[in-house]
Design an enzyme around this catalytic site. Structure first.
Site, PDB file in Angstrom:
ATOM      1  N   LYS A 196       0.876  -1.182   0.000  1.00 34.53           N
ATOM      2  CA  LYS A 196       0.000   0.000   0.000  1.00 34.53           C
ATOM      3  C   LYS A 196       0.905   1.222   0.000  1.00 34.53           C
ATOM      4  O   LYS A 196       2.056   1.151   0.425  1.00 34.53           O
ATOM      5  CB  LYS A 196      -0.859   0.017   1.271  1.00 34.53           C
ATOM      6  CG  LYS A 196      -2.146   0.789   1.138  1.00 34.53           C
ATOM      7  CD  LYS A 196      -3.223  -0.046   0.494  1.00 34.53           C
ATOM      8  CE  LYS A 196      -4.565   0.614   0.527  1.00 34.53           C
ATOM      9  NZ  LYS A 196      -5.644  -0.330   0.237  1.00 34.53           N
TER      10      LYS A 196
HETATM   11  P1  NAD Z   1     -13.493   7.165  -2.365  1.00 39.10           P
HETATM   12  O1  NAD Z   1     -12.448   8.197  -2.260  1.00 39.10           O
HETATM   13  O2  NAD Z   1     -14.101   6.865  -3.700  1.00 39.10           O
HETATM   14  O3  NAD Z   1     -14.707   7.528  -1.361  1.00 39.10           O
HETATM   15  C1  NAD Z   1     -14.507   7.776  -0.012  1.00 39.10           C
HETATM   16  C2  NAD Z   1     -15.829   8.214   0.593  1.00 39.10           C
HETATM   17  O4  NAD Z   1     -15.666   8.339   2.009  1.00 39.10           O
HETATM   18  C3  NAD Z   1     -16.314   9.577   0.095  1.00 39.10           C
HETATM   19  O5  NAD Z   1     -17.712   9.536  -0.066  1.00 39.10           O
HETATM   20  C4  NAD Z   1     -15.958  10.509   1.245  1.00 39.10           C
HETATM   21  O6  NAD Z   1     -16.779  11.657   1.317  1.00 39.10           O
HETATM   22  C5  NAD Z   1     -16.173   9.595   2.434  1.00 39.10           C
HETATM   23  N1  NAD Z   1     -15.476  10.053   3.637  1.00 39.10           N
HETATM   24  C6  NAD Z   1     -14.194  10.481   3.743  1.00 39.10           C
HETATM   25  N2  NAD Z   1     -13.949  10.872   5.010  1.00 39.10           N
HETATM   26  C7  NAD Z   1     -15.081  10.658   5.708  1.00 39.10           C
HETATM   27  C8  NAD Z   1     -15.454  10.867   7.055  1.00 39.10           C
HETATM   28  N3  NAD Z   1     -14.599  11.362   7.934  1.00 39.10           N
HETATM   29  N4  NAD Z   1     -16.722  10.548   7.427  1.00 39.10           N
HETATM   30  C9  NAD Z   1     -17.599  10.039   6.538  1.00 39.10           C
HETATM   31  N5  NAD Z   1     -17.297   9.826   5.244  1.00 39.10           N
HETATM   32  C10 NAD Z   1     -16.064  10.137   4.842  1.00 39.10           C
HETATM   33  O7  NAD Z   1     -12.889   5.842  -1.716  1.00 39.10           O
HETATM   34  P2  NAD Z   1     -13.283   4.321  -1.988  1.00 39.10           P
HETATM   35  O8  NAD Z   1     -12.431   3.790  -3.083  1.00 39.10           O
HETATM   36  O9  NAD Z   1     -14.765   4.192  -2.066  1.00 39.10           O
HETATM   37  O10 NAD Z   1     -12.753   3.632  -0.645  1.00 39.10           O
HETATM   38  C11 NAD Z   1     -13.516   3.661   0.556  1.00 39.10           C
HETATM   39  C12 NAD Z   1     -12.936   2.658   1.531  1.00 39.10           C
HETATM   40  O11 NAD Z   1     -12.935   1.364   0.939  1.00 39.10           O
HETATM   41  C13 NAD Z   1     -11.486   2.914   1.942  1.00 39.10           C
HETATM   42  O12 NAD Z   1     -11.325   2.505   3.281  1.00 39.10           O
HETATM   43  C14 NAD Z   1     -10.692   2.018   1.020  1.00 39.10           C
HETATM   44  O13 NAD Z   1      -9.431   1.668   1.561  1.00 39.10           O
HETATM   45  C15 NAD Z   1     -11.625   0.823   0.953  1.00 39.10           C
HETATM   46  N6  NAD Z   1     -11.444  -0.027  -0.221  1.00 39.10           N
HETATM   47  C16 NAD Z   1     -11.595   0.463  -1.483  1.00 39.10           C
HETATM   48  C17 NAD Z   1     -11.454  -0.394  -2.574  1.00 39.10           C
HETATM   49  C18 NAD Z   1     -11.683   0.080  -3.983  1.00 39.10           C
HETATM   50  O14 NAD Z   1     -11.666  -0.752  -4.896  1.00 39.10           O
HETATM   51  N7  NAD Z   1     -11.937   1.362  -4.223  1.00 39.10           N
HETATM   52  C19 NAD Z   1     -11.122  -1.735  -2.363  1.00 39.10           C
HETATM   53  C20 NAD Z   1     -10.982  -2.213  -1.065  1.00 39.10           C
HETATM   54  C21 NAD Z   1     -11.154  -1.339  -0.010  1.00 39.10           C
END
Ligand code: NAD
Length: 515
Positions: free
Chosen positions: A182
């Site tokens: 990461k």
């Molecule tokens: P993203 O950037 O597309 O979206 C993040 C979302 O979280 C946004 O809606 C943002 O407004 C919200 N957010 C940020 N800070 C916040 C807070 N303090 N309170 C409430 N909401 C908040 O990110 P993503 O790709 O959707 O990833 C989200 C989570 O999923 C992360 O933890 C990431 O590590 C995990 N994840 C993502 C993937 C992927 O394929 N994108 C895969 C595995 C895990």
């Protein structure tokens, strides 16, 4: 052979040590070989470095009621004909490109300018800046390092170590031939323009060029990065190569038009939903009409919400970084996705101001009466207090590490089911593997093919974890958990870790150690 971990003097608890509690618990339960434990306890490599960036000149808003603004009350409005020359940034600033001055009619006084219909702005000169950057390569015994790139103001070594280790467990659980990594940059992307973020990404990949590769380390999107950023990273990596197509697998999560996989964009949310379906089937729970709350409406949260809505669930509340919205009989998810993700005016991609719902305080979000909660934002959101207040039957961790150990204990005490992140959000990395395979084979699979493979993979690994948890070894046409059950029951998080560690340990035990 069963070797227990040596007790050492108490160390400061960090996010990493906290997450490793599950690792040590599972390692104790399977009697992990002590040298394998040492290999997995810390990352293979921690790359920490700086990237520099030329930050452009800016127009920073001056609020009309500021004392300073008062002096510019009579400043005439300037007009700029090169329309795209002022690039809006999510924090309200504008980047001032030089072309703004072409055919412009401008009045500037003491560095302040009034833009018609937009107000007063102070010109702030650009400057070079440096940002701390990371790539943590945790383990590669099962295959190339694999893991996302995150751009966020609160990242650091401890967090990236945690997330890199999670990737090692996750790729093992998904049974794909990758390890864990990461990385990212400590930056607030909302304060920078698209072009500045492109330059930062290019510099980040430039510095990592020797450490990346389709058989070495393969980044993917994470918080605040996306297919566009992956394309930029691929361009930097392949720049100067005579056979750039041979290296397309250096990143995953690309746009489908440049070697990305069908289904990748929604894969993590889709994986969350396959887990929920499997849980519901097992419990005899009816998904149509089920009430769901979703935290985070980015890639994972919005995809999960859309797919659940298509199954007849009601998404009754969404919380993101800027707002919480509520509609008791269910939000119009398609309209919300349009409002957040297909609206160029919505620079922060937030649910804030969505007309089809009521705004409520964040403090009320976790209290909402629902069946399923999907934390899909950042880590540490469900602590002991939140776990006390949630009114759901199931928590499904779309995000990485959203539940603290205290949160875990309280949820277990309250008999609220939990599907842990390392299986719940493994859909993304699983389809990343399919993307990588398609790149190596120069193939392009249909979305139906991708989703059918993903469904089989997630549901069979979910069933193995459930069997480990209940200590019910079984072999069916779709899964075989006999090798992994340990003769006693365990919670789902520990069970998932047992599966990961057994698969990883096999490599060390069967291949041995190079000396
Ligand atoms: P993203 O950037 O597309 O979206 C993040 C979302 O979280 C946004 O809606 C943002 O407004 C919200 N957010 C940020 N800070 C916040 C807070 N303090 N309170 C409430 N909401 C908040 O990110 P993503 O790709 O959707 O990833 C989200 C989570 O999923 C992360 O933890 C990431 O590590 C995990 N994840 C993502 C993937 C992927 O394929 N994108 C895969 C595995 C895990």
């Amino acid at each position: 052979m069963r070797v227990m971990r040596k007790e050492s003097s108490p160390k400061k608890q960090t996010v990493y040590t906290e997450q490793m509690e599950t690792f040590h618990r599972a390692a104790d339960l399977i009697g992990m070989h002590p040298r394998v434990r040492l290999e997995l306890e810390e990352p293979d490599f921690e790359h920490i470095f700086y990237v520099t960036l030329d930050v452009r000149d800016r127009l920073v808003p001056l609020h009309e009621d500021d004392e300073e603004a008062h002096r510019f009350k009579d400043l005439p409005a300037s007009s700029m004909k090169a329309g795209d020359a002022l690039e809006p940034i999510a924090n309200g600033d504008f980047v001032l490109h030089r072309r703004a001055l072409l055919n412009a009619d401008i009045t500037v006084r003491e560095g302040v300018i009034r833009i018609a219909n937009r107000g007063l702005f102070k010109m702030v000169k650009g400057e070079p800046r440096k940002f701390k950057a990371y790539r943590i390569q945790h383990n590669q015994v099962r295959g190339p390092y694999k893991g996302g790139v995150r751009f966020h103001k609160d990242v650091g070594l401890d967090l990236f170590k945690t997330l890199a280790a999670e990737m090692t467990w996750k790729t093992a659980i998904a049974d794909i031939p990758f390890g864990g990594a990461k990385g990212g940059v400590r930056i607030d992307p909302q304060a920078y323009s698209r072009e500045e973020m492109e330059h930062l990404t290019l510099r980040y990949m430039y510095k990592l060029k020797n450490l990346m590769g389709p058989f070495l380390d393969i980044p993917a999107p994470d918080v605040n990065t996306n297919g566009e950023i992956m394309a930029i990273m691929m361009r930097q990596f392949t720049d100067g190569q005579r056979t750039p197509h041979a290296f397309r697998g250096v990143v995953t999560g690309k746009d489908v038009r440049i070697g990305g996989s069908e289904g990748r964009l929604k894969a993590t949310g889709q994986g969350v939903v396959y887990c929920i379906e499997e849980w519901a089937r097992d419990k005899g729970f009816q998904l149509p009409g089920a009430r769901v709350i979703v935290q985070g409406f980015g890639n994972v949260g919005s995809a999960a919400a859309e797919l659940l809505a298509a199954l007849g669930c009601r998404i009754v509340a969404v919380n993101d970084a800027n707002a919480t919205i509520h509609k008791d009989d269910g939000l119009d998810v398609a309209a919300l996705v349009k409002y957040v993700h297909e609206n160029p005016e919505n620079l922060k991609k937030t649910v804030l101001g969505f007309p089809g719902a009521t705004a409520i305080p964040k403090a009320d979000f976790w209290n909402i009466d629902a069946d399923i909660a999907i934390p899909a934002a950042l880590g540490h959101e469900i602590d002991g207090n939140v776990a006390e207040t949630v009114k759901v039957k199931l928590v499904v961790e779309g995000a990485n590490g959203p539940t603290t150990p205290d949160g875990d204990r309280v949820l277990a005490m309250r008999k609220i089911d939990l599907i842990p992140d390392i299986i719940a959000n493994a859909g993304g990395v699983t389809v990343s593997y399919y993307e990588w395979l398609q790149n190596q084979r120069m193939e392009h699979w249909t979305e139906q093919d991708v989703n059918a493979r993903l469904e089989r993979a997630i549901k069979s690994n979910y069933a193995i974890i459930r069997d480990i948890s209940r200590d019910q070894p079984a072999k069916t046409v779709t899964h075989d958990s006999r090798r992994y059950c340990i003769g006693k029951t365990a919670d789902m998080r520990t069970a998932a870790m047992i599966l990961a560690l057994k698969r990883i340990e096999a490599h060390y035990l069967l291949e041995g150690f190079s000396q």
